[in-house]
Design a protein around this motif. Structure first.
Motif, mmCIF file in Angstrom:
data_model
loop_
_atom_site.group_PDB
_atom_site.id
_atom_site.type_symbol
_atom_site.label_atom_id
_atom_site.label_comp_id
_atom_site.label_asym_id
_atom_site.label_seq_id
_atom_site.Cartn_x
_atom_site.Cartn_y
_atom_site.Cartn_z
ATOM 1 N N LYS A 77 9.024 -9.037 -1.074
ATOM 2 C CA LYS A 77 8.168 -8.793 -2.266
ATOM 3 C C LYS A 77 8.198 -6.892 -2.194
ATOM 4 C CE LYS A 77 3.274 -8.158 -1.180
ATOM 5 N NZ LYS A 77 3.073 -7.102 -0.709
ATOM 6 N N ASP A 78 8.281 -6.143 -1.178
ATOM 7 C CA ASP A 78 7.658 -4.992 -1.975
ATOM 8 C C ASP A 78 9.441 -3.840 -2.202
ATOM 9 O OD1 ASP A 78 5.391 -4.252 -2.314
ATOM 10 O OD2 ASP A 78 5.076 -4.178 -0.488
ATOM 11 N N ILE A 79 10.035 -5.139 -2.282
ATOM 12 C CA ILE A 79 12.349 -3.897 -2.369
ATOM 13 C C ILE A 79 11.865 -3.658 -4.320
ATOM 14 C CG2 ILE A 79 14.332 -4.670 -3.461
ATOM 15 C CD1 ILE A 79 14.025 -6.869 -1.003
ATOM 16 N N VAL A 108 10.071 -1.009 -4.466
ATOM 17 C CA VAL A 108 8.831 -0.657 -4.324
ATOM 18 C C VAL A 108 8.376 0.235 -3.571
ATOM 19 C CG1 VAL A 108 5.999 -0.855 -4.668
ATOM 20 C CG2 VAL A 108 7.763 -2.714 -5.658
ATOM 21 N N ASP A 109 8.714 -0.523 -2.636
ATOM 22 C CA ASP A 109 8.301 0.416 -1.429
ATOM 23 C C ASP A 109 9.061 0.586 -0.192
ATOM 24 O OD1 ASP A 109 7.594 1.314 1.680
ATOM 25 O OD2 ASP A 109 5.672 -0.354 0.892
ATOM 26 N N ARG A 110 9.820 1.865 -0.327
ATOM 27 C CA ARG A 110 10.734 2.468 0.595
ATOM 28 C C ARG A 110 10.700 1.644 2.215
ATOM 29 N NH1 ARG A 110 14.327 5.445 -2.166
ATOM 30 N NH2 ARG A 110 15.438 4.724 -3.340
ATOM 31 N N SER A 111 9.451 2.121 2.796
ATOM 32 C CA SER A 111 9.246 1.767 4.017
ATOM 33 C C SER A 111 9.956 0.224 4.212
ATOM 34 C CB SER A 111 8.180 1.889 4.562
ATOM 35 O OG SER A 111 7.152 1.503 3.513
ATOM 36 N N ASP A 112 9.612 -0.753 3.321
ATOM 37 C CA ASP A 112 9.882 -2.025 3.465
ATOM 38 C C ASP A 112 11.359 -2.583 3.448
ATOM 39 O OD1 ASP A 112 7.692 -3.496 3.756
ATOM 40 O OD2 ASP A 112 6.923 -1.955 2.310
ATOM 41 N N GLU A 113 12.124 -1.201 2.534
ATOM 42 C CA GLU A 113 13.507 -1.679 2.302
ATOM 43 C C GLU A 113 14.316 -0.873 3.772
ATOM 44 O OE1 GLU A 113 14.232 0.696 -0.938
ATOM 45 O OE2 GLU A 113 14.044 -0.800 -2.346
HETATM 46 CA CA CA Z 1 4.724 -2.849 1.662
#
Ligand code: CA
Ligand code: C2E
Ligand code: CA
Ligand code: CA
Length: 279
Positions: A207-209, A211-216
């Protein structure tokens, strides 16, 4: 301020009471629900993004409650675990899922795997192997069409009990998938010691693709690791085109999520298979 405090306490208490009541009355109902056939399975397709074909399906339980309506698993699975009803409930799910997949195969649905969630208590229970074998025998479903989803925390907490049983099931030809990957405590290196074939990337990362580089980064690292260990991988909770492209660009082909379909009742799942040109 004192009154406000009192007020808050009062509201809190009523809420607590309500929850307690709900748990109590649902608990009594749940006992009967399993016998009265009030549980139903919904089926969510897993799609190969490169062909658009359904390559697998996950069975997800719901409770058709006589007065409260269709209840999602979060409302009653924890209760079932507390009340020792998770064993009969889990056995019902296994049987029903195997029978349904076998019935679909008979009407021409292409051979695919059906994934069933196992609760930690089911894995720990002495009946695990017997109930899986019974579900296969009774339905006639082949072992290589059954996939069992386990969560990492349980496996990590109980390595001795779990690994032996899971290895046995895997040797019978059943596929084992690690569910909710990334939400627990397992290290990437620990994974290769576990008897698993497949890994499911949790929705909390998907869901954080964008949005959040660390999740990617976590997703990319997970995919790289799966490829080098020869593990299959499925991404869960895929809802948008952006998430889909990120995943396929990074080598994740199998997609489960609202982007393609919500979990469906059996007849709608059949429609979905037809619409996808597979029947
Ligand atoms: Ca996140
Ligand atoms: P899970 O195994 O991680 O299942 C995936 C959940 O994510 C499902 O919720 C599914 O409806 C939802 N989901 C799938 N795609 C999307 C999406 O694109 N967006 C969003 N927002 N959600 C998506 P569901 O059916 O409510 O199930 C919740 C959890 O209940 C499951 O999580 C699983 O842990 C548990 N559960 C379901 N069926 C069973 C069962 O038969 N036995 C046991 N022990 N647990 C079950
Ligand atoms: Ca699952
Ligand atoms: Ca999951």
């Amino acid at each position: 301020a004192k009154d406000a405090g009192k007020n808050c306490y009062y509201i809190y208490d009523v809420e607590k009471d309500h929850q307690r009541y709900e748990r109590f009355s649902l608990g009594a109902d749940l006992r009967k629900a399993i016998q009265k056939d009030e549980l139903v399975l919904y089926y969510q397709p897993q799609i190969d993004a490169s062909t658009g074909e359904v390559v697998g399906v996950e069975a997800l339980v719901r409770w058709q409650h006589p007065t409260a309506g269709l209840l999602p698993p979060d409302r009653f699975i924890p209760l079932a675990e507390e009340l020792d009803l998770i064993i009969p409930l889990g056995e019902w799910v296994l049987r029903e899922a195997c029978q349904q997949m076998q019935a679909w195969s008979k009407v021409g649905v292409p051979r695919m795997k059906i994934a069933v969630n196992l609760a930690g208590q089911q894995i720990a229970h002495e009946r695990l192997i017997r109930s899986v074998e019974e579900a296969l025998e009774e339905s006639g479903l082949r072992a290589d069409q059954l996939e069992l989803e386990v969560t990492e925390n349980f496996v990590i907490r109980q390595p001795e009990v779990t690994v032996g049983k899971l290895t046995y099931l895997r040797e019978k030809g059943i596929t084992l998938a690690m569910d909710d990957f990334g939400t627990g405590y397992s290290s990437l290196s620990y994974l290769k010691k576990l008897p698993i074939d497949k890994l499911k990337i949790d929705r909390s990362f998907v869901k954080d693709i964008g949005v959040d580089r660390s999740d990617e980064s976590i997703i990319k690292a997970t995919l790289a690791m799966c490829h080098s260990l020869g593990l299959e991988v499925v991404a869960e909770g895929v809802e948008t085109t952006e998430q889909l492209s990120f995943l396929t660009d990074n080598g994740c082909q199998i997609i489960q999520g609202y982007y393609y379909s919500k979990p469906l009742p059996p007849s709608e799942f059949m429609d979905f298979i037809c619409d996808s040109g597979q029947l």
